[in-house]
Design an enzyme around this catalytic site. Structure first.
Site, PDB file in Angstrom:
ATOM      1  N   ASN A  59     -23.832  33.341  51.327  1.00 52.99           N
ATOM      2  CA  ASN A  59     -23.679  33.012  49.911  1.00 52.99           C
ATOM      3  C   ASN A  59     -23.566  31.491  49.707  1.00 52.99           C
ATOM      4  O   ASN A  59     -23.608  30.720  50.671  1.00 52.99           O
ATOM      5  CB  ASN A  59     -22.458  33.751  49.345  1.00 52.99           C
ATOM      6  CG  ASN A  59     -22.663  34.151  47.903  1.00 52.99           C
ATOM      7  OD1 ASN A  59     -23.358  33.461  47.152  1.00 52.99           O
ATOM      8  ND2 ASN A  59     -22.064  35.248  47.489  1.00 52.99           N
ATOM      9  N   HIS A  90     -10.685  16.683  66.125  1.00 49.96           N
ATOM     10  CA  HIS A  90      -9.648  15.678  66.394  1.00 49.96           C
ATOM     11  C   HIS A  90      -8.599  16.317  67.285  1.00 49.96           C
ATOM     12  O   HIS A  90      -8.371  17.526  67.205  1.00 49.96           O
ATOM     13  CB  HIS A  90      -8.988  15.211  65.098  1.00 49.96           C
ATOM     14  CG  HIS A  90      -9.969  14.759  64.065  1.00 49.96           C
ATOM     15  ND1 HIS A  90     -10.577  13.524  64.108  1.00 49.96           N
ATOM     16  CD2 HIS A  90     -10.491  15.400  62.989  1.00 49.96           C
ATOM     17  CE1 HIS A  90     -11.416  13.417  63.088  1.00 49.96           C
ATOM     18  NE2 HIS A  90     -11.392  14.546  62.401  1.00 49.96           N
ATOM     19  N   THR A 136      -7.126  32.549  62.483  1.00 47.86           N
ATOM     20  CA  THR A 136      -6.771  31.695  63.620  1.00 47.86           C
ATOM     21  C   THR A 136      -6.913  32.430  64.955  1.00 47.86           C
ATOM     22  O   THR A 136      -6.957  31.799  65.994  1.00 47.86           O
ATOM     23  CB  THR A 136      -5.310  31.213  63.482  1.00 47.86           C
ATOM     24  OG1 THR A 136      -4.463  32.363  63.410  1.00 47.86           O
ATOM     25  CG2 THR A 136      -5.112  30.383  62.216  1.00 47.86           C
ATOM     26  N   LYS A 137      -6.925  33.768  64.872  1.00 43.03           N
ATOM     27  CA  LYS A 137      -7.004  34.588  66.103  1.00 43.03           C
ATOM     28  C   LYS A 137      -8.112  35.626  65.951  1.00 43.03           C
ATOM     29  O   LYS A 137      -8.478  35.979  64.824  1.00 43.03           O
ATOM     30  CB  LYS A 137      -5.676  35.312  66.322  1.00 43.03           C
ATOM     31  CG  LYS A 137      -4.535  34.370  66.652  1.00 43.03           C
ATOM     32  CD  LYS A 137      -3.308  35.160  67.101  1.00 43.03           C
ATOM     33  CE  LYS A 137      -2.266  34.248  67.707  1.00 43.03           C
ATOM     34  NZ  LYS A 137      -1.751  33.246  66.779  1.00 43.03           N
ATOM     35  N   ARG A 151      -3.806  38.483  59.245  1.00 40.91           N
ATOM     36  CA  ARG A 151      -3.190  39.560  60.026  1.00 40.91           C
ATOM     37  C   ARG A 151      -4.019  40.824  59.831  1.00 40.91           C
ATOM     38  O   ARG A 151      -4.616  41.010  58.774  1.00 40.91           O
ATOM     39  CB  ARG A 151      -1.763  39.850  59.535  1.00 40.91           C
ATOM     40  CG  ARG A 151      -0.849  38.642  59.583  1.00 40.91           C
ATOM     41  CD  ARG A 151      -0.270  38.449  60.970  1.00 40.91           C
ATOM     42  NE  ARG A 151       0.695  37.378  60.985  1.00 40.91           N
ATOM     43  CZ  ARG A 151       0.714  36.366  61.872  1.00 40.91           C
ATOM     44  NH1 ARG A 151      -0.224  36.297  62.814  1.00 40.91           N
ATOM     45  NH2 ARG A 151       1.638  35.447  61.832  1.00 40.91           N
TER      46      ARG A 151
END
Ligand SMILES: CC(C)(COP(=O)(O)OP(=O)(O)OC[C@H]1O[C@@H](n2cnc3c(N)ncnc32)[C@H](O)[C@@H]1OP(=O)(O)O)[C@@H](O)C(=O)NCCC(=O)NCCS
Length: 165
Positions: A59, A90, A136-137, A151
């Site tokens: 999209n 970074h 993040t996981k 989650r």
């Protein structure tokens, strides 16, 4: 750009994505892009590779940054303004180095708008990411995940050949 390989027809509604960098790009057949409001932007570094599997839909306003490897499977739906990046670019602590790790999105994955998929994340086949999530996981196959940080909320019902519309 070292090369863009397009298996078959791709389609673009509105402004086509801006493609930058010297890496490799592969689009499967019938991949489609939408570019209304904001333009999508893909950057693939010289050692990087971006692949988008057949019949996946990207999209408007999607940003993909592939320093190493970003792979999106077949029949995926990538919502507007989603960000996918495989490098932090970074370091956090002095001398700690920059985290760069492939992002692998399976087949028939739906990523809700404004989500961010961070380096090293794998999203399994048939999974769904809720709007505005920061992933993040890794997310296993057939999972609904959402939130910041994302989650797992529940299992997704999907037979192996199911394709989301
Ligand atoms: C992921 C989604 C499809 C789930 O819808 P749903 O099945 O109706 O889920 P519910 O609203 O019943 O929510 C279930 C739980 O997850 C939470 N949740 C749902 N979506 C969430 C999100 N995006 N971020 C954080 N939490 C979320 C709800 O708050 C609820 O929590 P609770 O059980 O503690 O009350 C929907 O919330 C969503 O994000 N839709 C937008 C998709 C999108 O971006 N579409 C644009 C085109 S790509």
């Amino acid at each position: 750009m070292r090369g863009i390989k397009i298996a078959d027809r791709i389609s673009v509604l509105g402004t086509p994505p801006h493609i930058a960098g010297k890496g490799r790009i592969e689009f499967g057949s019938l991949v489609s892009f939408r570019g209304f409001g904001s333009r999508s932007w893909f950057h693939v570094s010289s050692k990087g590779k971006l692949s988008i599997g057949s019949r996946s839909f990207i999209n408007s306003g999607v940003m993909i940054d592939a320093a190493l490897r970003v792979s999106i499977g077949k029949n995926c739906l990538i919502g507007d303004c989603v960000v996918i990046q495989d490098s932090n670019y970074h370091e956090i602590d002095e001398g700690s180095g920059v985290k760069t790790k492939a992002v692998l999105i399976g087949d028939n994955v739906w990523i809700g708008r404004n989500s961010i998929i961070l380096p090293g994340v794998e999203v399994g086949d048939h999974s769904v990411i809720g709007a505005g999530s920061v992933v993040t996981k890794s997310v296993p196959p057939r999972s609904l995940a959402a939130g910041n940080p994302a989650r797992i909320l529940r299992e997704v019902v999907a037979s192996p050949d199911y394709i989301r519309t």
